[in-house]
Enzyme design. Structure first.
Site, PDB file in Angstrom:
ATOM      1  N   GLU A  18       0.858  -1.229  -0.099  1.00  0.00           N
ATOM      2  CA  GLU A  18      -0.084  -0.102   0.066  1.00  0.00           C
ATOM      3  C   GLU A  18       0.923   1.316  -0.077  1.00  0.00           C
ATOM      4  OE1 GLU A  18      -2.455   1.829  -0.015  1.00  0.00           O
ATOM      5  OE2 GLU A  18      -4.443   0.646   0.146  1.00  0.00           O
ATOM      6  N   ARG A 101      -7.525   0.466  13.077  1.00  0.00           N
ATOM      7  CA  ARG A 101      -6.103   0.775  12.603  1.00  0.00           C
ATOM      8  C   ARG A 101      -5.980   1.802  11.699  1.00  0.00           C
ATOM      9  NH1 ARG A 101      -5.060  -0.743   7.455  1.00  0.00           N
ATOM     10  NH2 ARG A 101      -5.834  -2.692   6.531  1.00  0.00           N
ATOM     11  N   ASN A 103      -5.148   3.487   7.916  1.00  0.00           N
ATOM     12  CA  ASN A 103      -5.040   2.748   6.716  1.00  0.00           C
ATOM     13  C   ASN A 103      -4.229   3.654   5.771  1.00  0.00           C
ATOM     14  OD1 ASN A 103      -5.720   0.642   4.794  1.00  0.00           O
ATOM     15  ND2 ASN A 103      -6.953   1.951   3.879  1.00  0.00           N
ATOM     16  N   ASN A 150      -9.513   5.823   2.631  1.00  0.00           N
ATOM     17  CA  ASN A 150      -8.511   5.493   1.517  1.00  0.00           C
ATOM     18  C   ASN A 150      -7.859   6.693   0.849  1.00  0.00           C
ATOM     19  OD1 ASN A 150      -7.057   3.200   0.926  1.00  0.00           O
ATOM     20  ND2 ASN A 150      -9.344   2.064   1.089  1.00  0.00           N
ATOM     21  N   ASP A 200      -9.762   2.297  -3.999  1.00  0.00           N
ATOM     22  CA  ASP A 200      -8.830   2.357  -2.929  1.00  0.00           C
ATOM     23  C   ASP A 200      -8.057   3.317  -2.787  1.00  0.00           C
ATOM     24  OD1 ASP A 200      -6.759   1.198  -1.139  1.00  0.00           O
ATOM     25  OD2 ASP A 200      -7.262  -0.808  -1.724  1.00  0.00           O
TER      26      ASP A 200
END
Length: 295
Positions: A18, A101, A103, A150, A200
């Site tokens: 990511e 958490r 991201n 995101n 995303d």
């Protein structure tokens, strides 16, 4: 741009790759493996790959003007020095939410770090938020009720923030005040069809077009936020495409992260390159240098 132009950058696959970011100073691409708790850096020219193990999940990183990186870890914001392999936690805005958490995250034009959260245990909808870490290390909550925070991108005139909460299938825009960081006037600018996967990570080019990575979509798509129209689909050899950013000479290469987390044995056999970092050289488009954290 022809579909076959993608290449695998290096012989390494992430569980959940990511957050790619180009580091102009070292002419390197950096990205994270969220679930493995790793930060990766690769120099395309020198062919040097360096890894820092964080010891916990790491959702996003961004360059820091004074050197090193700013990071959004499993729970806290932190500064990171890959050379010394050290990290220093700053603040955890969700210490009361142990199932959440961080991201995705990026720095804004004023040098603040924006990062959002999600429930990674049960996937509870609306459990996350989008935060801003100011340069004095204070934190402000920008958006609440987020399910999977995101992609982030700012327009070239620094007046618009684009944002993705993945399950909505939308890219939304806000009027953005560079001085205060305040956002208002939310509107939907792009709706991603379910057949293309889930939106995303995201980046923006110098034409103002948005490049959206599509989880379970096998693609990165280029969209016009002023019309909501799809301009281009780039198909890739992995289903879980997570994010993208421009880098390389003249910021014309597109780096793309992917994941293999959750794939079964048959899917892994069908997608041997899942989790790879891909690059499309000389896309014909140009990106922006990432903003650095000024704290």
């Amino acid at each position: 741009m022809e579909q076959q132009k993608w290449k695998v950058v290096l012989d390494h696959t992430c569980l959940l790759g990511e957050g790619p970011v180009w580091d102009a100073a070292s002419q390197s691409i950096l990205w994270v493996d969220i679930e493995q708790g790793e930060i990766h850096r690769f120099s395309p020219e020198q062919k040097v790959h360096k890894t820092m193990k964080i010891g916990q999940m790491v959702g996003a990183i961004a360059p820091r003007a004074s050197g090193g990186l700013i990071a959004a870890l499993q729970g806290s914001f932190a500064t990171v020095d890959m050379e010394k392999q050290t990290l220093h936690p700053i603040i955890d805005p969700e210490i009361h939410l142990p199932d959440n958490r961080f991201n995705d995250g990026k720095c804004d034009p004023a040098g603040r770090f924006w990062a959002g959260t999600m429930d990674y245990i049960s996937g509870k909808k609306g459990a996350g938020s989008l935060y801003t870490l100011h340069t004095d290390m204070s934190v402000v909550t920008r958006i609440e009720g987020v399910s999977c925070s995101n992609g982030l991108a700012w327009s070239a005139d620094h007046r618009t923030l684009y944002y993705i909460d993945t399950p909505t299938q939308q890219v939304v825009a806000y009027d953005y005040d560079p001085e205060s960081g305040d956002i208002r006037n939310k509107r939907v600018v792009i709706t991603i069809p379910a057949s293309s996967g889930y939106p995303d990570g995201m980046t923006i080019d110098t034409d103002g077009m948005l490049w959206v990575a599509c989880w379970d979509g096998w693609r990165v798509s280029r969209w016009d936020p002023s019309t909501g129209k799809l301009l281009q689909d780039i198909l890739l050899p992995a289903a879980k495409i997570t994010s993208c950013t421009f880098g390389g000479p003249g910021l014309r290469d597109l780096y793309i992260t992917s994941a293999k987390t959750g794939l079964n044995a048959q899917q892994l056999k069908e997608q041997p390159l899942a989790g790879s970092l891909f690059v499309i050289k000389n896309t014909g488009f140009t990106g922006h240098l990432p903003f650095a954290f000024k704290g």
